[in-house]
Design a protein around this motif. Structure first.
Motif, PDB file in Angstrom:
ATOM      1  N   TRP A 136      15.725  -1.379   5.150  1.00 39.22           N
ATOM      2  CA  TRP A 136      16.758  -0.698   5.044  1.00 39.22           C
ATOM      3  C   TRP A 136      17.730  -0.841   6.489  1.00 39.22           C
ATOM      4  CZ3 TRP A 136      18.064   3.856   7.997  1.00 39.22           C
ATOM      5  CH2 TRP A 136      18.957   4.503   7.698  1.00 39.22           C
ATOM      6  N   LYS A 137      17.196  -0.925   7.672  1.00 41.57           N
ATOM      7  CA  LYS A 137      17.807  -1.050   8.921  1.00 41.57           C
ATOM      8  C   LYS A 137      18.285  -2.484   9.079  1.00 41.57           C
ATOM      9  CE  LYS A 137      16.268   0.883  12.567  1.00 41.57           C
ATOM     10  NZ  LYS A 137      15.418   1.130  13.828  1.00 41.57           N
ATOM     11  N   LYS A 138      17.752  -3.486   8.306  1.00 43.59           N
ATOM     12  CA  LYS A 138      18.288  -4.764   8.613  1.00 43.59           C
ATOM     13  C   LYS A 138      19.289  -4.875   7.374  1.00 43.59           C
ATOM     14  CE  LYS A 138      13.929  -6.495  10.156  1.00 43.59           C
ATOM     15  NZ  LYS A 138      12.523  -7.602  10.158  1.00 43.59           N
ATOM     16  N   GLY A 139      19.485  -4.091   6.509  1.00 46.24           N
ATOM     17  CA  GLY A 139      20.470  -4.188   5.532  1.00 46.24           C
ATOM     18  C   GLY A 139      19.884  -5.122   4.144  1.00 46.24           C
ATOM     19  N   ILE A 140      18.617  -5.224   4.159  1.00 49.63           N
ATOM     20  CA  ILE A 140      17.804  -5.752   3.091  1.00 49.63           C
ATOM     21  C   ILE A 140      17.871  -5.282   1.811  1.00 49.63           C
ATOM     22  CG2 ILE A 140      15.854  -7.259   2.346  1.00 49.63           C
ATOM     23  CD1 ILE A 140      15.395  -8.025   5.200  1.00 49.63           C
ATOM     24  N   LYS A 141      18.328  -5.483   0.604  1.00 48.46           N
ATOM     25  CA  LYS A 141      18.339  -4.602  -0.521  1.00 48.46           C
ATOM     26  C   LYS A 141      17.056  -4.876  -1.308  1.00 48.46           C
ATOM     27  CE  LYS A 141      22.048  -2.825   0.805  1.00 48.46           C
ATOM     28  NZ  LYS A 141      21.923  -1.676   1.324  1.00 48.46           N
ATOM     29  N   THR A 142      16.303  -3.954  -1.901  1.00 49.43           N
ATOM     30  CA  THR A 142      15.124  -3.732  -2.663  1.00 49.43           C
ATOM     31  C   THR A 142      15.038  -3.059  -3.957  1.00 49.43           C
ATOM     32  OG1 THR A 142      14.454  -1.970  -1.319  1.00 49.43           O
ATOM     33  CG2 THR A 142      13.935  -4.172  -0.119  1.00 49.43           C
ATOM     34  N   LEU A 143      14.314  -3.518  -4.702  1.00 48.90           N
ATOM     35  CA  LEU A 143      13.658  -2.599  -6.057  1.00 48.90           C
ATOM     36  C   LEU A 143      12.165  -2.517  -5.767  1.00 48.90           C
ATOM     37  CD1 LEU A 143      14.816  -2.977  -9.621  1.00 48.90           C
ATOM     38  CD2 LEU A 143      12.653  -2.861  -9.073  1.00 48.90           C
ATOM     39  N   THR A 144      11.918  -1.280  -5.705  1.00 49.59           N
ATOM     40  CA  THR A 144      10.661  -0.802  -5.479  1.00 49.59           C
ATOM     41  C   THR A 144       9.880   0.066  -6.578  1.00 49.59           C
ATOM     42  OG1 THR A 144      10.946  -0.659  -3.005  1.00 49.59           O
ATOM     43  CG2 THR A 144       9.000   0.292  -3.954  1.00 49.59           C
ATOM     44  N   TYR A 145       9.103  -0.551  -7.443  1.00 46.14           N
ATOM     45  CA  TYR A 145       8.401  -0.044  -8.559  1.00 46.14           C
ATOM     46  C   TYR A 145       7.259   0.982  -7.985  1.00 46.14           C
ATOM     47  CZ  TYR A 145       5.585  -0.101 -12.736  1.00 46.14           C
ATOM     48  OH  TYR A 145       4.661   0.078 -13.865  1.00 46.14           O
ATOM     49  N   ILE A 146       7.239   2.304  -8.667  1.00 46.69           N
ATOM     50  CA  ILE A 146       6.476   3.307  -8.119  1.00 46.69           C
ATOM     51  C   ILE A 146       5.860   3.864  -9.259  1.00 46.69           C
ATOM     52  CG2 ILE A 146       5.868   5.290  -6.705  1.00 46.69           C
ATOM     53  CD1 ILE A 146       8.581   4.516  -5.071  1.00 46.69           C
ATOM     54  N   LEU A 147       4.563   3.981  -9.771  1.00 47.89           N
ATOM     55  CA  LEU A 147       3.925   4.976 -10.649  1.00 47.89           C
ATOM     56  C   LEU A 147       3.880   6.335  -9.974  1.00 47.89           C
ATOM     57  CD1 LEU A 147       1.248   2.325 -11.640  1.00 47.89           C
ATOM     58  CD2 LEU A 147       2.857   3.095 -13.082  1.00 47.89           C
ATOM     59  N   SER A 148       4.560   7.210 -10.690  1.00 52.73           N
ATOM     60  CA  SER A 148       4.937   8.352  -9.900  1.00 52.73           C
ATOM     61  C   SER A 148       4.415   9.525 -10.851  1.00 52.73           C
ATOM     62  CB  SER A 148       6.614   8.522  -9.997  1.00 52.73           C
ATOM     63  OG  SER A 148       7.163   7.600  -9.558  1.00 52.73           O
ATOM     64  N   ASP A 149       3.178   9.434 -11.482  1.00 52.19           N
ATOM     65  CA  ASP A 149       2.526  10.420 -12.210  1.00 52.19           C
ATOM     66  C   ASP A 149       1.165  10.656 -11.575  1.00 52.19           C
ATOM     67  OD1 ASP A 149       1.941   7.872 -13.292  1.00 52.19           O
ATOM     68  OD2 ASP A 149       1.590   8.999 -15.135  1.00 52.19           O
ATOM     69  N   GLN A 150       0.992  10.149 -10.360  1.00 52.48           N
ATOM     70  CA  GLN A 150      -0.348  10.489  -9.776  1.00 52.48           C
ATOM     71  C   GLN A 150      -0.826  11.982  -9.437  1.00 52.48           C
ATOM     72  OE1 GLN A 150      -2.272   7.612  -9.564  1.00 52.48           O
ATOM     73  NE2 GLN A 150      -0.966   5.935  -9.408  1.00 52.48           N
TER      74      GLN A 150
ATOM     75  N   SER B 130       0.815  -1.199   0.051  1.00 53.76           N
ATOM     76  CA  SER B 130       0.113   0.223  -0.114  1.00 53.76           C
ATOM     77  C   SER B 130       0.915   1.107  -0.089  1.00 53.76           C
ATOM     78  CB  SER B 130      -0.820   0.179   1.185  1.00 53.76           C
ATOM     79  OG  SER B 130      -1.453   1.213   1.599  1.00 53.76           O
ATOM     80  N   ASN B 131       0.375   2.245  -0.645  1.00 54.26           N
ATOM     81  CA  ASN B 131       1.125   3.458  -0.743  1.00 54.26           C
ATOM     82  C   ASN B 131       1.261   4.124   0.637  1.00 54.26           C
ATOM     83  OD1 ASN B 131      -1.648   3.831  -0.555  1.00 54.26           O
ATOM     84  ND2 ASN B 131      -1.631   6.007  -1.801  1.00 54.26           N
ATOM     85  N   LYS B 132       0.159   3.885   1.742  1.00 51.89           N
ATOM     86  CA  LYS B 132       0.448   4.275   2.913  1.00 51.89           C
ATOM     87  C   LYS B 132       1.287   3.556   3.804  1.00 51.89           C
ATOM     88  CE  LYS B 132      -4.074   6.013   2.984  1.00 51.89           C
ATOM     89  NZ  LYS B 132      -5.588   6.356   3.581  1.00 51.89           N
ATOM     90  N   LYS B 133       1.810   2.387   3.374  1.00 55.44           N
ATOM     91  CA  LYS B 133       2.706   1.491   4.090  1.00 55.44           C
ATOM     92  C   LYS B 133       4.110   1.284   3.656  1.00 55.44           C
ATOM     93  CE  LYS B 133      -1.114  -1.565   5.873  1.00 55.44           C
ATOM     94  NZ  LYS B 133      -1.402  -2.836   5.773  1.00 55.44           N
ATOM     95  N   ILE B 134       4.315   1.697   2.301  1.00 54.25           N
ATOM     96  CA  ILE B 134       5.688   1.330   1.645  1.00 54.25           C
ATOM     97  C   ILE B 134       6.637   2.264   2.405  1.00 54.25           C
ATOM     98  CG2 ILE B 134       5.507   3.465   0.069  1.00 54.25           C
ATOM     99  CD1 ILE B 134       7.138   0.043  -0.491  1.00 54.25           C
ATOM    100  N   VAL B 135       6.464   3.457   2.805  1.00 49.91           N
ATOM    101  CA  VAL B 135       7.860   3.937   3.616  1.00 49.91           C
ATOM    102  C   VAL B 135       8.069   3.114   4.852  1.00 49.91           C
ATOM    103  CG1 VAL B 135       8.765   5.982   5.129  1.00 49.91           C
ATOM    104  CG2 VAL B 135       7.198   6.227   2.910  1.00 49.91           C
ATOM    105  N   GLY B 136       7.296   2.641   5.691  1.00 52.97           N
ATOM    106  CA  GLY B 136       7.712   2.012   6.856  1.00 52.97           C
ATOM    107  C   GLY B 136       8.334   0.478   6.530  1.00 52.97           C
TER     108      GLY B 136
END
Length: 291
Positions: A178-192, A166-172
């Protein structure tokens, strides 16, 4: 009521999804005539948006773009339904990533990525990206009001792995990883379109002054994530290419809002080249600054 609608709709959607693409495109063509010529779904919104963005084009030129857009929109609808059951083999053939090897450098540097994209081409088939990367994959979405249809959307978009957040949960979620050192790739539709009063910045999109979401840029700077643009192009009906375009490797070095500007510059270039593949039925310019 929503549950009943879901119970009635799901079997139909599933049966449609197992049809061959050639049959689905026949249905798409029929749907286009219904949507454009009979129902007129959001035709005024589309034509108003095109007149606003392309005042230099003639009415005939804009009407042609509108018709091409509605044909593409109907293709997107059947392609989204197909995503329920499409095989990995078929989607790899139809949604080709041209430069997946570019991610190797980020893997070597142990850098997480925010992947910015627009509502251009086919954003629903991007789930296959999860099969092409070593990092944990996420995609951000706005939950639907119906719990049943929301679960269906998540199931469809998680078809090839990855996690829909959810867009409301992604930051958390990203902050904890990030704190655990887990690397991620996150896809975001950014023209909303941000809600009125819920934005920090305005800039131009297709030369129209509108509010901008800046959360992706802010997150990149806070967590020091690299930022890429996903350039999706429609090759022909039912076939797309996707190209990773690096925007910034060191986001903290950039002035505020410049990364957001870079994203919109990349998206605008695609729209100006082939405008029929953008989502014109969305009221993206409803909060524009009036003269």
């Amino acid at each position: 009521m929503q549950r009943l609608l879901y119970i009635l709709a799901y079997p139909i959607l599933w049966l449609l999804s197992i049809l061959p693409m050639r049959i689905l495109y026949i249905k798409s063509t029929a749907l286009y005539f219904l949507v454009y010529y009979i129902v007129g779904y959001r035709k005024k919104v589309v034509k108003d948006n095109l007149a606003l963005v392309f005042p230099e084009k003639s009415l005939k030129e804009r009407d042609k773009i509108a018709r091409q857009f509605f044909k593409h929109l109907c293709d997107i609808i059947v392609e989204t339904i197909k995503a329920l059951t499409i095989s990995e083999k078929e989607i790899r053939k139809r949604f080709v990533v041209t430069n997946a090897e570019i991610l190797d450098e980020y893997y070597r540097k142990n850098r997480s990525i925010l992947l910015m994209a627009g509502h251009y081409g086919n954003w629903e088939w991007s789930g296959i990206l999860n099969k092409l990367m070593d990092f944990e994959a996420h995609a951000v979405y706005k939950p639907l009001d119906s719990k049943q249809f929301d679960a269906l959307v998540k199931k469809t978009r998680e078809h090839f792995g990855g996690t829909i957040v959810s867009n409301k949960k992604i930051v958390g979620v990203l902050f904890r990883k990030w704190k655990k050192g887990i690397k991620t790739l996150t896809y975001i539709l950014s023209d909303q379109t941000p809600k009125l009063g819920a934005f920090k910045h305005r800039d131009t999109f297709m030369d129209i002054d509108v509010p901008m979401f800046t959360g992706t840029e802010e997150l990149a700077k806070k967590l020091d994530f690299a930022v890429l643009y996903l350039k999706v192009e429609k090759v022909k009906r039912g076939y797309y290419t996707a190209t990773f375009v690096p925007l910034v490797d060191n986001p903290k070095e950039y002035p505020d809002f410049q990364i957001t500007r870079m994203f919109f510059d990349a998206l605008e270039a695609q729209i100006r080249e082939k405008p029929e593949y953008y989502l014109w039925s969305h009221k993206r310019w409803k909060l524009r600054k009036m003269d």
